[in-house]
Design an enzyme around this catalytic site. Sequence first.
Site: not given
Length: 429
Positions: A133, A135, A206
Site C-alpha cells: 500500500v 509504495g 489497498k
Amino acid sequence: MRTRPLKVALLGCGVVGSEVARIMTTHADDLAARIGAPVELAGVAVRRPSKVRAGIDASLITTDATALVKRGDIDVVIEVIGGIEPARTLITTAFEHGASVVSANKALLAEDGATLYAAAEQHGRDLYFEAAVAGAIPLIRPLRESLAGDKVNRVLGIVNGTTNFILDKMDSSGAGYSEALDEATALGYAEADPTADVEGFDAAAKAAILAGIAFHTRVRLDDVYREGLTEVTAADIVSARRMGCTVKLLAICERAADGRSVTARVHPAMIPLSHPLASVREAYNAVFVEADAAGQLMFYGPGAGGAPTASAVLGDLVAVCRNRLAEATGPGESAYTQLPVSPMGDVVTRYHISLDVADKPGVLAQVATVFAEHGVSIDTVRQQGKDGEASLVVVTHRAPDAALSGTVEALRKLDTVRGVASIMRVEGE
C-alpha cells in the site's frame, strides 16, 4: 555481529524485484550493520531466465520458484510477482519450510490475507507487506504498531498514483479523460491495460488492507464499494472548480459512529481546495489517518515505482531479519473486533448532482419535492437557463447513500428533467 549470512530468496525480478536486488547488493554493508548480520541473495525465481539482469549473478536465476522456497536454508522470501496464484501457494509453502515472507502483493492480501496470516502464525514466522500500500510511504507499520494503542476511526486518502496523475492533468490543463490517460501512458504512469487503476480495483485492494488493519477486523476486496474514474468528465472538473473544489479518486475507510460496523469505499469525490489532499499533484499519494488520541495524521510521498516500492520492501526485510536473529516475530493478524462491513447504501454522504432540465416555471419546485420525499436536505442550488433549456446543480446535505441514489432515480422520471449530466459525491468538508 553474526558472520553467517541470512539467506534471502527473491520471487520476481521485474521493476520492483530488480531494484530490491540492486539495493541489497549496493547497500550490503549498511544492511548488515542495521540487521546485525549480513544478508545474502540466495536465489531469484523468474519466468524468463534468458533475459539479461544487470548486477545479478546468473547462477542465482531459476524458473523453479517452488524448489527455491522449499530450500531449508532460506530465511526470508521476498514475493514481488503479484497476482493470486502461484503467489499464495508459494508464500504458504515458504512458511511451511521455515521462511518468513515480505510481500508487495496487495491483490492477494485483499483477497485472501486470512490464509496467509494463519499460515504465518501456524509456523511461527513473519508476514510483512509495507510495500503493498502506497509504495515508499510508511503506512502499514504505523497502523499495525505505532497506533496499536489508539482507536483509529477513519482512513482517507489517495492511494493510486495513476488516477491522481490523470485527474490532476484534467484539472490543471482542461484535458478530457482520454487525453489525460494517453499522457499518463506515454510517461509510464499507466499500464498498457490500465483497468486495475482507472476502474478502482487497485485502490479498492489497498482500502481493504487498510480497513482491516485500522479497525482490527477482516475486510476483503469484495467488501469494498468501488467506482472508477472513467465517467469523470471535463465538465465535472469545471463544476468542482465553481464550488471551490477539485476531484480526486479517494479510498475511504470509516468506523461507524456507534462503533458497531465499518465501511470501505473507493470512488471519485469533490474535495475543497482548502483540504490538504487537494494539493496532492502528479502521481503522488497521501493518506489521512484519524485516531482518538493521535488526532489527524497525514502520510505523503511517492506511491509507486520501482525504487520507492523497493524501499518499503527493504525496510520490511530489515525488520524481519532482526526478528529472525532475536528468534521473535512481529505483529500478526488482529481481527478481534469481528465488525461487519456495512453496504454502501448505509454510508452517509453528500452528493453534487447536475441536471439538464426544461427552463420553465415550477421545475425547481418539482425537483425540491423529490428530494423532500426521499428525506434528503438540499444545501445549495444553482440554475442557469437559455433557449428553453437549463442546467440545475444541486448539492445536498449528508444523507444515507441509498436515499441519495433513490432521489436520483426519481429525478430521472420527471418529465421536466431531460437528463442527469453528472453525479459525484462530496467529501472533506
